[in-house]
Write a protein that holds these residues in place. Structure first.
Motif, PDB file in Angstrom:
ATOM      1  N   MET A  87       3.630  -4.091   3.071  1.00  5.87           N
ATOM      2  CA  MET A  87       2.378  -3.957   2.323  1.00  5.87           C
ATOM      3  C   MET A  87       1.322  -3.253   3.181  1.00  5.87           C
ATOM      4  SD  MET A  87      -0.081  -6.886   0.665  1.00  5.87           S
ATOM      5  CE  MET A  87      -0.291  -7.725   2.227  1.00  5.87           C
ATOM      6  N   TYR A  88       1.196  -3.666   4.452  1.00  9.84           N
ATOM      7  CA  TYR A  88       0.188  -3.063   5.327  1.00  9.84           C
ATOM      8  C   TYR A  88       0.554  -1.611   5.665  1.00  9.84           C
ATOM      9  CZ  TYR A  88      -1.209  -7.894   5.567  1.00  9.84           C
ATOM     10  OH  TYR A  88      -1.606  -9.156   5.233  1.00  9.84           O
ATOM     11  N   LEU A  89       1.832  -1.362   5.869  1.00 11.17           N
ATOM     12  CA  LEU A  89       2.275   0.016   6.113  1.00 11.17           C
ATOM     13  C   LEU A  89       2.024   0.885   4.885  1.00 11.17           C
ATOM     14  CD1 LEU A  89       5.562  -0.821   7.990  1.00 11.17           C
ATOM     15  CD2 LEU A  89       3.697   0.583   8.925  1.00 11.17           C
ATOM     16  N   ASN A  90       2.300   0.344   3.699  1.00 12.51           N
ATOM     17  CA  ASN A  90       2.085   1.090   2.463  1.00 12.51           C
ATOM     18  C   ASN A  90       0.613   1.455   2.293  1.00 12.51           C
ATOM     19  OD1 ASN A  90       3.126   2.118  -0.112  1.00 12.51           O
ATOM     20  ND2 ASN A  90       1.850   0.524  -1.001  1.00 12.51           N
ATOM     21  N   ASN A  91      -0.273   0.500   2.579  1.00 13.70           N
ATOM     22  CA  ASN A  91      -1.710   0.774   2.491  1.00 13.70           C
ATOM     23  C   ASN A  91      -2.108   1.891   3.451  1.00 13.70           C
ATOM     24  OD1 ASN A  91      -2.103  -1.285   0.599  1.00 13.70           O
ATOM     25  ND2 ASN A  91      -2.703  -2.778   2.129  1.00 13.70           N
ATOM     26  N   LEU A  92      -1.610   1.818   4.692  1.00 12.19           N
ATOM     27  CA  LEU A  92      -1.916   2.852   5.678  1.00 12.19           C
ATOM     28  C   LEU A  92      -1.388   4.202   5.206  1.00 12.19           C
ATOM     29  CD1 LEU A  92      -2.891   3.933   8.387  1.00 12.19           C
ATOM     30  CD2 LEU A  92      -0.741   3.081   9.402  1.00 12.19           C
ATOM     31  N   GLY A  93      -0.160   4.233   4.728  1.00 11.01           N
ATOM     32  CA  GLY A  93       0.417   5.493   4.267  1.00 11.01           C
ATOM     33  C   GLY A  93      -0.371   6.112   3.119  1.00 11.01           C
ATOM     34  N   ALA A  94      -0.814   5.289   2.175  1.00 14.85           N
ATOM     35  CA  ALA A  94      -1.595   5.805   1.044  1.00 14.85           C
ATOM     36  C   ALA A  94      -2.921   6.383   1.522  1.00 14.85           C
ATOM     37  CB  ALA A  94      -1.841   4.695   0.023  1.00 14.85           C
ATOM     38  N   ALA A  95      -3.584   5.680   2.454  1.00 19.41           N
ATOM     39  CA  ALA A  95      -4.856   6.173   2.968  1.00 19.41           C
ATOM     40  C   ALA A  95      -4.665   7.454   3.772  1.00 19.41           C
ATOM     41  CB  ALA A  95      -5.532   5.095   3.814  1.00 19.41           C
ATOM     42  N   LEU A  96      -3.586   7.512   4.558  1.00 16.42           N
ATOM     43  CA  LEU A  96      -3.310   8.740   5.314  1.00 16.42           C
ATOM     44  C   LEU A  96      -3.042   9.909   4.370  1.00 16.42           C
ATOM     45  CD1 LEU A  96      -1.085   7.305   8.162  1.00 16.42           C
ATOM     46  CD2 LEU A  96      -3.279   8.488   8.464  1.00 16.42           C
ATOM     47  N   TYR A  97      -2.296   9.663   3.297  1.00 15.55           N
ATOM     48  CA  TYR A  97      -2.027  10.740   2.352  1.00 15.55           C
ATOM     49  C   TYR A  97      -3.321  11.210   1.687  1.00 15.55           C
ATOM     50  CZ  TYR A  97       0.138  13.783  -0.991  1.00 15.55           C
ATOM     51  OH  TYR A  97       0.477  14.901  -1.717  1.00 15.55           O
ATOM     52  N   ALA A  98      -4.188  10.272   1.347  1.00 11.79           N
ATOM     53  CA  ALA A  98      -5.488  10.650   0.779  1.00 11.79           C
ATOM     54  C   ALA A  98      -6.280  11.488   1.788  1.00 11.79           C
ATOM     55  CB  ALA A  98      -6.282   9.408   0.386  1.00 11.79           C
ATOM     56  N   MET A  99      -6.185  11.119   3.068  1.00 12.97           N
ATOM     57  CA  MET A  99      -6.865  11.880   4.114  1.00 12.97           C
ATOM     58  C   MET A  99      -6.283  13.298   4.188  1.00 12.97           C
ATOM     59  SD  MET A  99      -9.137  11.794   6.678  1.00 12.97           S
ATOM     60  CE  MET A  99      -9.339  10.131   7.272  1.00 12.97           C
ATOM     61  N   TYR A 100      -4.953  13.400   4.103  1.00 14.97           N
ATOM     62  CA  TYR A 100      -4.329  14.731   4.106  1.00 14.97           C
ATOM     63  C   TYR A 100      -4.797  15.548   2.909  1.00 14.97           C
ATOM     64  CZ  TYR A 100      -1.154  18.414   2.942  1.00 14.97           C
ATOM     65  OH  TYR A 100      -0.658  19.641   2.561  1.00 14.97           O
ATOM     66  N   GLU A 101      -4.796  14.941   1.729  1.00 19.09           N
ATOM     67  CA  GLU A 101      -5.230  15.677   0.534  1.00 19.09           C
ATOM     68  C   GLU A 101      -6.646  16.208   0.692  1.00 19.09           C
ATOM     69  OE1 GLU A 101      -4.535  12.754  -2.591  1.00 19.09           O
ATOM     70  OE2 GLU A 101      -2.862  13.986  -3.295  1.00 19.09           O
ATOM     71  N   ARG A 102      -7.475  15.466   1.375  1.00 21.33           N
ATOM     72  CA  ARG A 102      -8.869  15.857   1.555  1.00 21.33           C
ATOM     73  C   ARG A 102      -9.034  16.903   2.655  1.00 21.33           C
ATOM     74  NH1 ARG A 102     -13.994  13.333   0.749  1.00 21.33           N
ATOM     75  NH2 ARG A 102     -15.477  14.936   1.362  1.00 21.33           N
ATOM     76  N   THR A 103      -8.279  16.737   3.765  1.00 21.10           N
ATOM     77  CA  THR A 103      -8.499  17.589   4.941  1.00 21.10           C
ATOM     78  C   THR A 103      -7.469  18.693   5.110  1.00 21.10           C
ATOM     79  OG1 THR A 103      -7.179  16.186   6.412  1.00 21.10           O
ATOM     80  CG2 THR A 103      -9.548  15.641   6.170  1.00 21.10           C
ATOM     81  N   LYS A 104      -6.312  18.546   4.485  1.00 20.30           N
ATOM     82  CA  LYS A 104      -5.185  19.489   4.630  1.00 20.30           C
ATOM     83  C   LYS A 104      -4.705  19.582   6.082  1.00 20.30           C
ATOM     84  CE  LYS A 104      -5.311  20.399   0.294  1.00 20.30           C
ATOM     85  NZ  LYS A 104      -4.670  19.443  -0.560  1.00 20.30           N
ATOM     86  N   ASP A 105      -4.896  18.505   6.852  1.00 19.23           N
ATOM     87  CA  ASP A 105      -4.460  18.442   8.247  1.00 19.23           C
ATOM     88  C   ASP A 105      -2.972  18.098   8.282  1.00 19.23           C
ATOM     89  OD1 ASP A 105      -3.816  17.558  10.863  1.00 19.23           O
ATOM     90  OD2 ASP A 105      -5.869  16.885  11.220  1.00 19.23           O
ATOM     91  N   ALA A 106      -2.147  19.034   8.782  1.00 17.60           N
ATOM     92  CA  ALA A 106      -0.694  18.843   8.804  1.00 17.60           C
ATOM     93  C   ALA A 106      -0.286  17.650   9.663  1.00 17.60           C
ATOM     94  CB  ALA A 106      -0.010  20.113   9.293  1.00 17.60           C
ATOM     95  N   ASP A 107      -1.016  17.351  10.720  1.00 14.48           N
ATOM     96  CA  ASP A 107      -0.696  16.190  11.554  1.00 14.48           C
ATOM     97  C   ASP A 107      -0.870  14.890  10.777  1.00 14.48           C
ATOM     98  OD1 ASP A 107      -0.091  17.802  13.745  1.00 14.48           O
ATOM     99  OD2 ASP A 107      -2.110  17.645  14.600  1.00 14.48           O
ATOM    100  N   VAL A 108      -1.867  14.840   9.930  1.00 14.69           N
ATOM    101  CA  VAL A 108      -2.090  13.651   9.102  1.00 14.69           C
ATOM    102  C   VAL A 108      -0.952  13.503   8.098  1.00 14.69           C
ATOM    103  CG1 VAL A 108      -3.634  12.554   7.422  1.00 14.69           C
ATOM    104  CG2 VAL A 108      -4.585  13.689   9.432  1.00 14.69           C
TER     105      VAL A 108
END
Length: 133
Positions: A87-108
């Motif tokens: 559950m905690y990993l899933n939350n982190l992954g969703a937030a990271l993906y949202a960060m990628y969608e916003r920033t387009k940072d390939a590392d994210v």
């Protein structure tokens, strides 16, 4: 005026703005997580969800950035044998993906993909919730 949102309280003067309230939430999340080394992953995760939901409503990037940080804390303090580390990993992954969608940072995106794999691996084998992750 006194506002409450999932464990956060933030006092601001009448006529205070929404950005002021958001800054208060972020600062309070930072202060509280620094002041008490959390042993319960739900404490930082709850704070992170509040900020993540704020980001989803408002697009406020600093809220998302702080949510990612707190989700990382939640993952880091999840003890071995916890009933639902996925559950905690899933939350982190969703937030990271949202960060990628916003920033387009390939590392994210790479981190989000790695966390997604960890989420699946952490889910209970054959458990009914595994498909959720």
């Amino acid at each position: 005026m006194h506002e409450r949102a999932e464990g956060f309280s933030c006092t601001h003067p009448p006529g205070g703005t929404v950005p002021e309230l958001r800054r208060g939430w972020r600062q309070q999340a930072s202060d509280q997580s620094a002041a008490q080394p959390d042993k319960d992953p739900e404490i930082p995760a709850s704070r992170a969800r509040t900020l993540y939901f704020d980001y989803q409503r408002s697009g406020d990037l600093p809220s998302l950035t702080e949510a990612v940080r707190l989700f990382r804390v939640a993952v880091a303090v999840t003890p071995d044998g916890h009933p639902d580390p996925a559950m905690y990993l899933n939350n982190l992954g969703a937030a990271l993906y949202a960060m990628y969608e916003r920033t387009k940072d390939a590392d994210v995106l790479a981190e989000a993909t790695q966390v997604a794999g960890q989420t699946i691996a952490a889910g209970p084998a054959g458990g009914p919730d595994r498909a959720m992750y």
